[in-house]
Design a protein around this motif. Structure first.
Motif, PDB file in Angstrom:
ATOM      1  N   LYS A  85       5.747  18.245 -31.643  1.00 52.41           N
ATOM      2  CA  LYS A  85       7.085  18.907 -31.517  1.00 52.41           C
ATOM      3  C   LYS A  85       8.084  18.303 -32.164  1.00 52.41           C
ATOM      4  CE  LYS A  85       7.594  20.482 -27.101  1.00 52.41           C
ATOM      5  NZ  LYS A  85       7.992  20.542 -25.625  1.00 52.41           N
ATOM      6  N   ASN A  86       8.865  19.174 -32.904  1.00 52.41           N
ATOM      7  CA  ASN A  86       9.882  18.733 -33.592  1.00 52.41           C
ATOM      8  C   ASN A  86       9.400  17.323 -34.575  1.00 52.41           C
ATOM      9  OD1 ASN A  86      11.699  20.304 -32.610  1.00 52.41           O
ATOM     10  ND2 ASN A  86      12.211  19.066 -30.912  1.00 52.41           N
ATOM     11  N   ASN A  87       8.050  17.558 -34.989  1.00 53.42           N
ATOM     12  CA  ASN A  87       7.576  16.455 -35.814  1.00 53.42           C
ATOM     13  C   ASN A  87       7.284  15.023 -35.032  1.00 53.42           C
ATOM     14  OD1 ASN A  87       7.209  18.077 -38.260  1.00 53.42           O
ATOM     15  ND2 ASN A  87       9.339  17.692 -38.815  1.00 53.42           N
ATOM     16  N   LYS A  88       7.104  15.183 -33.812  1.00 55.09           N
ATOM     17  CA  LYS A  88       7.034  14.021 -32.894  1.00 55.09           C
ATOM     18  C   LYS A  88       5.770  14.349 -32.080  1.00 55.09           C
ATOM     19  CE  LYS A  88      11.532  12.198 -32.694  1.00 55.09           C
ATOM     20  NZ  LYS A  88      12.830  11.673 -31.860  1.00 55.09           N
ATOM     21  N   PRO A  89       4.809  13.415 -31.927  1.00 54.66           N
ATOM     22  CA  PRO A  89       3.606  13.539 -31.055  1.00 54.66           C
ATOM     23  C   PRO A  89       4.280  13.952 -29.429  1.00 54.66           C
ATOM     24  CG  PRO A  89       3.381  11.383 -32.101  1.00 54.66           C
ATOM     25  CD  PRO A  89       4.773  11.900 -32.286  1.00 54.66           C
ATOM     26  N   PHE A  90       3.609  14.763 -28.821  1.00 49.26           N
ATOM     27  CA  PHE A  90       3.986  14.956 -27.237  1.00 49.26           C
ATOM     28  C   PHE A  90       2.645  15.257 -26.536  1.00 49.26           C
ATOM     29  CE2 PHE A  90       3.630  19.605 -28.729  1.00 49.26           C
ATOM     30  CZ  PHE A  90       3.305  20.155 -27.578  1.00 49.26           C
ATOM     31  N   GLU A  91       1.593  15.626 -27.332  1.00 48.22           N
ATOM     32  CA  GLU A  91       0.286  15.803 -26.430  1.00 48.22           C
ATOM     33  C   GLU A  91      -0.942  15.404 -27.353  1.00 48.22           C
ATOM     34  OE1 GLU A  91      -0.310  19.248 -23.623  1.00 48.22           O
ATOM     35  OE2 GLU A  91      -0.820  19.829 -25.541  1.00 48.22           O
ATOM     36  N   ILE A  92      -1.697  14.626 -26.566  1.00 48.68           N
ATOM     37  CA  ILE A  92      -2.947  14.435 -27.431  1.00 48.68           C
ATOM     38  C   ILE A  92      -4.038  15.191 -26.460  1.00 48.68           C
ATOM     39  CG2 ILE A  92      -4.898  12.668 -27.742  1.00 48.68           C
ATOM     40  CD1 ILE A  92      -2.556  10.870 -28.035  1.00 48.68           C
ATOM     41  N   ILE A  93      -4.965  15.820 -27.261  1.00 49.68           N
ATOM     42  CA  ILE A  93      -5.981  16.672 -26.662  1.00 49.68           C
ATOM     43  C   ILE A  93      -7.377  16.019 -27.167  1.00 49.68           C
ATOM     44  CG2 ILE A  93      -7.205  18.940 -26.524  1.00 49.68           C
ATOM     45  CD1 ILE A  93      -4.445  20.331 -26.582  1.00 49.68           C
ATOM     46  N   GLY A  94      -8.099  15.879 -26.241  1.00 53.92           N
ATOM     47  CA  GLY A  94      -9.353  14.881 -26.905  1.00 53.92           C
ATOM     48  C   GLY A  94     -10.711  15.557 -26.104  1.00 53.92           C
ATOM     49  N   ILE A  95     -11.853  15.237 -26.963  1.00 52.74           N
ATOM     50  CA  ILE A  95     -13.263  15.642 -26.477  1.00 52.74           C
ATOM     51  C   ILE A  95     -13.981  14.380 -26.455  1.00 52.74           C
ATOM     52  CG2 ILE A  95     -15.274  17.048 -26.692  1.00 52.74           C
ATOM     53  CD1 ILE A  95     -13.525  19.075 -28.065  1.00 52.74           C
ATOM     54  N   VAL A  96     -14.703  13.995 -25.275  1.00 50.29           N
ATOM     55  CA  VAL A  96     -15.443  13.051 -25.232  1.00 50.29           C
ATOM     56  C   VAL A  96     -16.802  13.471 -24.928  1.00 50.29           C
ATOM     57  CG1 VAL A  96     -15.911  10.687 -23.753  1.00 50.29           C
ATOM     58  CG2 VAL A  96     -13.665  11.696 -24.134  1.00 50.29           C
ATOM     59  N   ILE A 137     -20.261  16.410 -21.526  1.00 50.02           N
ATOM     60  CA  ILE A 137     -19.131  16.026 -22.392  1.00 50.02           C
ATOM     61  C   ILE A 137     -17.749  16.519 -21.354  1.00 50.02           C
ATOM     62  CG2 ILE A 137     -19.830  16.502 -24.681  1.00 50.02           C
ATOM     63  CD1 ILE A 137     -18.456  19.061 -24.850  1.00 50.02           C
ATOM     64  N   GLY A 138     -16.560  15.814 -21.774  1.00 47.81           N
ATOM     65  CA  GLY A 138     -15.442  16.493 -21.238  1.00 47.81           C
ATOM     66  C   GLY A 138     -14.167  16.434 -22.061  1.00 47.81           C
ATOM     67  N   ASP A 139     -13.123  16.910 -21.624  1.00 47.41           N
ATOM     68  CA  ASP A 139     -12.026  16.756 -22.489  1.00 47.41           C
ATOM     69  C   ASP A 139     -10.966  16.229 -21.562  1.00 47.41           C
ATOM     70  OD1 ASP A 139     -10.159  19.602 -21.735  1.00 47.41           O
ATOM     71  OD2 ASP A 139     -12.287  19.981 -21.486  1.00 47.41           O
ATOM     72  N   PHE A 140      -9.657  15.829 -22.139  1.00 46.57           N
ATOM     73  CA  PHE A 140      -8.672  15.386 -21.594  1.00 46.57           C
ATOM     74  C   PHE A 140      -7.500  15.734 -22.328  1.00 46.57           C
ATOM     75  CE2 PHE A 140      -9.784  12.092 -24.453  1.00 46.57           C
ATOM     76  CZ  PHE A 140      -8.467  11.803 -24.992  1.00 46.57           C
ATOM     77  N   CYS A 141      -6.418  15.825 -21.674  1.00 48.98           N
ATOM     78  CA  CYS A 141      -5.021  16.034 -22.221  1.00 48.98           C
ATOM     79  C   CYS A 141      -4.122  14.789 -21.643  1.00 48.98           C
ATOM     80  CB  CYS A 141      -4.306  17.439 -21.633  1.00 48.98           C
ATOM     81  SG  CYS A 141      -2.903  17.912 -22.543  1.00 48.98           S
ATOM     82  N   TRP A 142      -3.302  14.257 -22.759  1.00 56.74           N
ATOM     83  CA  TRP A 142      -2.511  13.270 -22.303  1.00 56.74           C
ATOM     84  C   TRP A 142      -1.158  13.628 -22.819  1.00 56.74           C
ATOM     85  CZ3 TRP A 142      -2.126   8.278 -25.848  1.00 56.74           C
ATOM     86  CH2 TRP A 142      -1.136   7.442 -25.439  1.00 56.74           C
ATOM     87  N   GLU A 143      -0.192  13.630 -21.991  1.00 56.31           N
ATOM     88  CA  GLU A 143       1.336  13.780 -22.276  1.00 56.31           C
ATOM     89  C   GLU A 143       1.851  12.607 -22.894  1.00 56.31           C
ATOM     90  OE1 GLU A 143       3.386  15.951 -19.242  1.00 56.31           O
ATOM     91  OE2 GLU A 143       1.641  17.515 -18.951  1.00 56.31           O
ATOM     92  N   VAL A 144       2.335  12.285 -23.926  1.00 54.30           N
ATOM     93  CA  VAL A 144       2.547  11.133 -24.483  1.00 54.30           C
ATOM     94  C   VAL A 144       3.932  10.556 -24.107  1.00 54.30           C
ATOM     95  CG1 VAL A 144       3.532  10.033 -26.526  1.00 54.30           C
ATOM     96  CG2 VAL A 144       1.386  11.755 -26.815  1.00 54.30           C
TER      97      VAL A 144
END
Length: 186
Positions: A175-186, A86-93
């Motif tokens: 952040k301030n009710n807006k998406p700023f980062e997605i963290i995922g596990i694959v 498995i792996g994980d990722f972080c996406w700064e929106v």
């Protein structure tokens, strides 16, 4: 202690260059326990002669121990991801910057030196028949205002062309009710 020569040479160089010095090194306390200290100092000279050394020394043993625990924990996480495939990722929106764990690099057959840009990597790793569905899923997740989301199953394409059936679970940081980062596990 092995740090003595390095410390001596560093302080002497700083004195010669008339610059402050900063070092981390080990000492032994009265009970014979090894302690880590951080020191910052400088030479005070009058008429080109060193009068005194002034500085500040503080005990950073707990910090060094915490760093060691963190390194061991990270090493176990990396090993667990390798074992579980498995792996994980972080996406700064906002920026589109994507970072992958070592497990993710291994899973998809990329090198850590490969630059990962979501706009470019999206078409390279997501199966063409799944790309629209993946983007719709991500879009819905981003619009929902929620942080937790149901997993999505789709196909990924490794760098070597091998197709993987995967399940991805994400969490969206707000952040301030807006998406700023997605963290995922694959």
């Amino acid at each position: 202690i092995d740090d003595r020569q390095r410390l001596w040479e560093g302080v002497q160089k700083a004195i010669q260059e008339k610059k402050p010095f900063v070092f981390e090194y080990r000492i032994y306390d009265r009970e014979g326990r090894e302690r880590w200290v951080w020191e910052r100092g400088r030479a005070i000279d009058k008429n080109d002669e060193i009068d005194i050394l002034e500085g500040f020394i503080t005990d950073i043993t707990e910090l060094k121990q915490a760093e060691g625990k963190l390194r061991r924990s990270e090493s176990r996480l990396i090993e667990a991801q390798h074992i579980a495939k498995i792996g994980d990722f972080c996406w700064e929106v906002e920026t589109g910057k994507v970072s992958w764990s070592e497990g993710m690099y291994d899973l998809l057959g990329y090198n850590k030196s490969d630059k990962i840009d979501f706009n470019e990597i999206h078409t390279a790793i997501h199966h063409p028949d799944d790309q629209e569905r993946i983007m719709d899923w991500l879009s819905e997740c981003l619009k929902s205002g929620k942080s937790s989301h149901a997993p999505n199953q789709y196909r990924l394409i490794r760098k070597d062309g091998i197709i993987l059936d995967v399940q991805t679970t994400i969490t969206i940081k707000l952040k301030n009710n807006k998406p700023f980062e997605i963290i995922g596990i694959v």
